[in-house]
Enzyme design. Structure first.
Site, short mmCIF file in Angstrom:
data_model
loop_
_atom_site.label_atom_id
_atom_site.label_comp_id
_atom_site.label_asym_id
_atom_site.label_seq_id
_atom_site.Cartn_x
_atom_site.Cartn_y
_atom_site.Cartn_z
N LYS A 1 -11.30 11.81 -4.39
CA LYS A 1 -12.79 12.32 -5.19
C LYS A 1 -13.90 11.86 -4.33
O LYS A 1 -14.85 12.69 -4.06
CB LYS A 1 -12.86 11.94 -6.61
N LYS B 1 -5.67 19.80 -5.63
CA LYS B 1 -5.42 19.35 -4.33
C LYS B 1 -4.00 18.40 -4.86
O LYS B 1 -3.07 18.41 -4.24
CB LYS B 1 -6.50 18.14 -3.77
N ASP C 1 -0.20 5.12 0.89
CA ASP C 1 -0.48 6.21 1.98
C ASP C 1 -0.29 5.56 3.35
O ASP C 1 -1.46 4.69 3.66
CB ASP C 1 -1.74 6.89 1.60
N ASP D 1 0.89 -1.21 0.05
CA ASP D 1 0.18 0.00 0.08
C ASP D 1 0.81 1.28 0.12
O ASP D 1 2.08 1.13 0.09
CB ASP D 1 -0.89 -0.11 1.25
C1 XBP Z 1 -5.39 6.29 0.74
C2 XBP Z 1 -6.36 6.94 0.46
C3 XBP Z 1 -6.10 8.27 -0.69
C4 XBP Z 1 -5.56 9.18 -0.15
C5 XBP Z 1 -5.62 10.43 -1.26
O1 XBP Z 1 -4.76 5.19 -0.03
O2 XBP Z 1 -7.71 6.92 0.56
O3 XBP Z 1 -7.47 8.66 -1.04
O4 XBP Z 1 -5.80 9.85 0.79
O5 XBP Z 1 -5.39 10.05 -2.47
P1 XBP Z 1 -3.77 4.00 0.16
P2 XBP Z 1 -6.29 10.76 -3.91
O6 XBP Z 1 -3.52 4.15 1.58
O7 XBP Z 1 -4.64 2.83 -0.30
O8 XBP Z 1 -2.82 4.48 -0.60
O9 XBP Z 1 -6.70 12.07 -3.54
O10 XBP Z 1 -5.32 10.52 -4.90
O11 XBP Z 1 -7.35 9.55 -4.12
MG MG Z 2 -2.78 3.11 3.56
#
Ligand code: XBP
Ligand code: MG
Length: 225
Positions: A53, A79, A11, A9
């Protein structure tokens, strides 16, 4: 079966990026002349909705507003532009142990992949800002939010990563930081290591193969890899 690949993953797992996403959302709201402000407790609740989004639409609906797709796309693009600038300025660093694990795994012949709900542009900027190289040099497959019909906790991103790697789930190990991510990986049949982060500590990680504070000193051999 011996494990042949690791699927990460992004983030919260590779780096604590959500504070950068939050600041970037707020900057985009200011640019657009909106009075919306997302503080830490509010953002923690909004993170249950994966995808930027989708999160914007969810928050707007809570305010009784229903912005059209054009406005949502424009806010989200703004953003992501702010996010890119902030990341290039050193907004987030790899979490402890991540760089070592990736280097060791690669040197030992494991294939690496990414399965995330964030946008591809955000994955690339993170990899460039932290590893100083393009994602394709490190990862055999990068599945991002725009690549899947359903975001986490649906298994789509992980299933696509497995398909791209041409490997069964039993040959891979997933790395996640959140309950949504763990559910996605488990629904794809993957053994999953969880390193809870800033926003996900205290979530339910039932079904995880291990829950660790971070990946420092992580031993692949201890997990059948
Ligand atoms: C984390 C998320 C993402 C980010 C924002 O995803 O939910 O939506 O917060 O990214 P993960 P975007 O931990 O699975 O990587 O604005 O590009 O959606
Ligand atoms: Mg994550």
């Amino acid at each position: 079966m011996k494990r042949e690949a690791l699927i990460f993953d992004v983030d919260g797992t590779l780096a604590e990026t959500e504070e950068v996403h939050r600041a970037a959302f707020n900057a985009a709201f200011t640019d657009a002349g909106l009075a919306w402000r997302w503080d830490v407790p509010l953002y923690g609740a909004l993170l249950k909705v994966t995808g930027g989004k989708e999160r914007l639409r969810h928050y707007a609906a809570l305010q009784g507003e229903h912005p059209d797709d054009g406005l949502v796309q424009a806010l989200h693009a703004a953003k992501n532009r702010h996010y890119g600038v902030m990341m290039r300025e050193g907004g987030a660093h790899l979490r402890p142990g991540v760089a070592d694990l990736v280097a060791t795994a690669k040197a030992s012949g494991y294939r690496l992949a990414i399965a995330t709900t964030t946008s591809r542009v955000n994955v690339e900027v993170l990899i460039d800002a932290t590893w100083g190289r393009p994602g394709r040099g490190l990862f055999a497959a990068i599945i991002a939010g725009e690549d899947v019909p359903r975001k986490k906790p649906a298994p789509d991103a992980y299933l696509q990563a497995l398909a791209a790697l041409h490997l069964p789930a039993s040959a891979c190990l997933a790395f996640e930081d959140s309950c949504n991510g763990l559910q996605a990986a488990r629904a794809a049949g993957l053994a999953t290591i969880v390193t809870p982060g800033l926003y996900t500590a205290g979530e339910d990680f039932a079904g995880a193969t291990a829950i660790l504070p971070d990946l420092s000193g992580f031993q692949l051999a201890a997990y059948g890899a």
